[in-house]
Design an enzyme around this catalytic site. Structure first.
Site, short mmCIF file in Angstrom:
data_model
loop_
_atom_site.label_atom_id
_atom_site.label_comp_id
_atom_site.label_asym_id
_atom_site.label_seq_id
_atom_site.Cartn_x
_atom_site.Cartn_y
_atom_site.Cartn_z
CG HIS A 88 -1.99 1.06 1.12
ND1 HIS A 88 -3.31 0.83 1.33
CD2 HIS A 88 -1.90 2.38 0.81
CE1 HIS A 88 -4.00 1.94 1.17
NE2 HIS A 88 -3.16 2.91 0.86
CG HIS B 69 -1.06 6.63 -1.92
ND1 HIS B 69 -2.19 6.36 -2.64
CD2 HIS B 69 -1.33 6.22 -0.66
CE1 HIS B 69 -3.11 5.82 -1.85
NE2 HIS B 69 -2.61 5.72 -0.63
NE ARG C 199 0.64 11.93 -3.42
CZ ARG C 199 -0.28 11.38 -2.62
NH1 ARG C 199 -1.20 10.57 -3.10
NH2 ARG C 199 -0.29 11.64 -1.33
CG HIS D 43 -9.76 4.33 2.28
ND1 HIS D 43 -8.61 5.08 2.41
CD2 HIS D 43 -10.62 4.83 3.19
CE1 HIS D 43 -8.78 6.00 3.36
NE2 HIS D 43 -10.01 5.86 3.85
CG HIS E 103 -5.47 2.10 5.22
ND1 HIS E 103 -6.82 2.18 5.39
CD2 HIS E 103 -5.21 2.67 4.03
CE1 HIS E 103 -7.36 2.76 4.34
NE2 HIS E 103 -6.39 3.07 3.49
CG ASP F 230 -1.84 4.74 3.47
OD1 ASP F 230 -1.72 5.09 2.29
OD2 ASP F 230 -2.85 4.99 4.15
CG HIS G 98 0.29 15.08 1.17
ND1 HIS G 98 -0.54 15.33 0.10
CD2 HIS G 98 -0.21 13.97 1.77
CE1 HIS G 98 -1.50 14.41 0.06
NE2 HIS G 98 -1.33 13.57 1.06
O1 DOR Z 1 -4.30 9.85 4.49
C1 DOR Z 1 -4.39 9.39 3.36
N1 DOR Z 1 -3.59 9.81 2.38
N2 DOR Z 1 -5.31 8.46 3.11
C2 DOR Z 1 -5.60 8.06 1.86
O2 DOR Z 1 -6.54 7.32 1.68
C3 DOR Z 1 -4.84 8.55 0.71
C4 DOR Z 1 -3.54 9.13 1.13
C5 DOR Z 1 -2.93 10.01 0.07
O3 DOR Z 1 -2.89 9.57 -1.10
O4 DOR Z 1 -2.48 11.11 0.36
ZN ZN Z 2 -3.54 4.83 0.97
#
Ligand code: DOR
Ligand code: ZN
Length: 434
Positions: free
Chosen positions: A69, A71, A73, A189, A242, A315, A319
């Site tokens: 899991h 991300h 981008r 999710h 998660h 996860d 950002h």
């Molecule tokens: O806190 C989160 N951030 N939960 C999610 O489901 C997506 C993730 C994100 O992609 O920033």
């Molecule tokens: Zn996620």
């Protein structure tokens, strides 16, 4: 799942402890091409002398972790993260296989989209990578065509980063039925949108103190119950991503005890922090699902111990610090941790939270079996040479500024961890040294 490129010459890693077997014995491991050719007690000695030698000197050799899991981008939001930085972070963090959820545009709703993404990101990747299909209404009619390319299909039941949650029973039923035909797991999710909306009306969306009440355990429990029911009705294998609450853990456990094809995972932030930390630390711990109470945390730990929870995953949600610096209600949700994923997991052992065997199981062995990777997750003859060398004596302080990830802000800043990868090998190729 796609493999990283590899070299062919033999390599031996000598005199290592294999914690999955026994902490008191030493082994030599011979690697040829992408695979482990032989594992022998060091006392026996006598591997091919042409092999390149890596001296282990009693350090631990672990199976690379399989993080299902993540991300990253890319494509679309490379300024936040991409596969170049993300997979470098993974290698540094002991993750040799990552499975990634695209939740920004373009979504993975056709075979062409998945092919194009893989063509773009594979050449940049230093670890094995796989991607999920995006379960949004537009994917209907395209679910089967991508089934050989994807690691599974990801569904958001509640609002989160990207705004791609799906509601409406009929719509959901179609998606569950389409995934059932592929034989893949449907990865959820599990936060119920309507319950979150009610929670936000009652508690507001602005408070670090009430984030776990606005996005409540009840929201996770309701969504989990709905997903399990739809899975049962449609014959779909369901994996709850998660998990953050004791209530959802109980539902998953009950389904499993009843013999249902249900699996689940949780993440380090739910094991290191509670809602009181969110109140104290603010947006750096703003994440969906929210971090819940101490009792929830204890139930998750118990779930990992007993096997009700199968997988540890990061996860990783990158950002920029500027965005996380906004007021709580305007800040994005998500916590990055790929650079320190294995240290975070192994430090749970040192803290007495989990035992070593459980951490290796949940970090490597069970994710491999959930995803059907029959040659991954163990340091064993015939398995892929996806390996991580760790000095169990070494301690290091987390410094986000040093991370390969573009997301440098971390709630673990300044924390002392053990279990830092000194060498990470993917398919026989060294991809990280420290
Ligand atoms: O806190 C989160 N951030 N939960 C999610 O489901 C997506 C993730 C994100 O992609 O920033
Ligand atoms: Zn996620």
């Amino acid at each position: 799942m796609r493999d990283a490129p590899s070299t062919v010459h033999p390599v031996s890693i000598l005199d290592v402890v294999l914690p999955e077997r026994d902490l008191s014995e030493r082994f030599d491991v011979l690697i040829e091409g992408k695979s482990i050719l032989d594992v022998r007690p060091t006392q026996q000695g006598g591997f091919d002398s042409h092999a390149e030698r890596i001296e282990g000197r009693g350090r631990w050799l672990l199976p690379g972790f399989i993080d299902d899991h993540v991300h990253l981008r890319e494509p679309g939001l490379e300024k936040k993260e991409g596969y170049l930085t993300g997979t470098a972070a993974a290698a540094a963090g002991g993750v040799t296989t990552l499975l990634e959820i695209q939740n920004n545009q373009p979504l993975m709703t056709s075979r062409r989209a998945v092919e194009s993404k893989l063509e773009q990101v594979r050449p940049k990747s230093v670890v094995n990578v796989g991607v999920y299909g995006s379960l949004v209404p537009e994917i209907i009619g395209h679910v089967a065509e991508m089934s050989d390319l994807v690691a599974g299909y990801k569904l958001f039941l509640g609002p989160s980063t990207g705004g791609i949650d799906v509601s409406g029973e009929e719509r959901l039923r179609k998606l569950f039925a389409a995934v059932a035909e592929t034989g893949h797991w449907l990865f959820v999710h599990a936060e119920d949108g309507a319950t979150i909306a009610a929670g936000v009306r009652e508690h507001g969306a602005g408070g670090a103190k009430t984030w776990h009440l606005a996005r409540s355990a009840e929201a996770e429990i309701t969504a989990t119950r709905n997903a399990l029911a739809l899975g049962e009705e449609c014959g779909t294998r369901v994996h709850i991503f998660h998990m953050s609450s004791g209530g959802a853990t109980e539902l998953v456990k009950a389904a499993r005890d009843a013999g249902k094809p249900v699996t689940a995972g949780t993440c380090p932030h739910y094991l290191y922090f509670t809602n009181e930390d969110t109140e104290r630390m603010g947006t750096v711990l703003r994440v969906n699902p929210s971090i819940k109470t101490k009792q929830d945390q204890e139930a998750l730990i118990e779930g990992l111990r007993t096997g009700a929870i199968d997988c540890l995953s990061s996860d990783h949600a990158p950002h920029p610090a500027e965005e996380k610096a906004r007021p709580f209600e305007k800040a994005p949700s998500g916590i990055p941790c790929l650079d320190i994923f294995m240290p975070l997991c192994l430090t749970l052992v040192e803290r007495g939270v989990l035992d070593l065997a459980t951490v290796i199981e949940r970090g490597a062995v069970t994710p491999a079996s959930v995803h059907g990777f029959t040659r991954k997750g163990r340091v064993q003859e015939g398995f892929d040479a996806d390996l991580v060398l760790v000095d169990p004596e070494e301690r290091r302080i987390v410094r986000g500024a040093e991370h390969h990830s573009k997301a440098k802000l971390t709630p673990y800043e300044g924390m002392e961890l053990m279990g830092w990868p000194q060498l990470t090998m993917v398919q026989g190729r060294v991809v990280h040294t420290a």
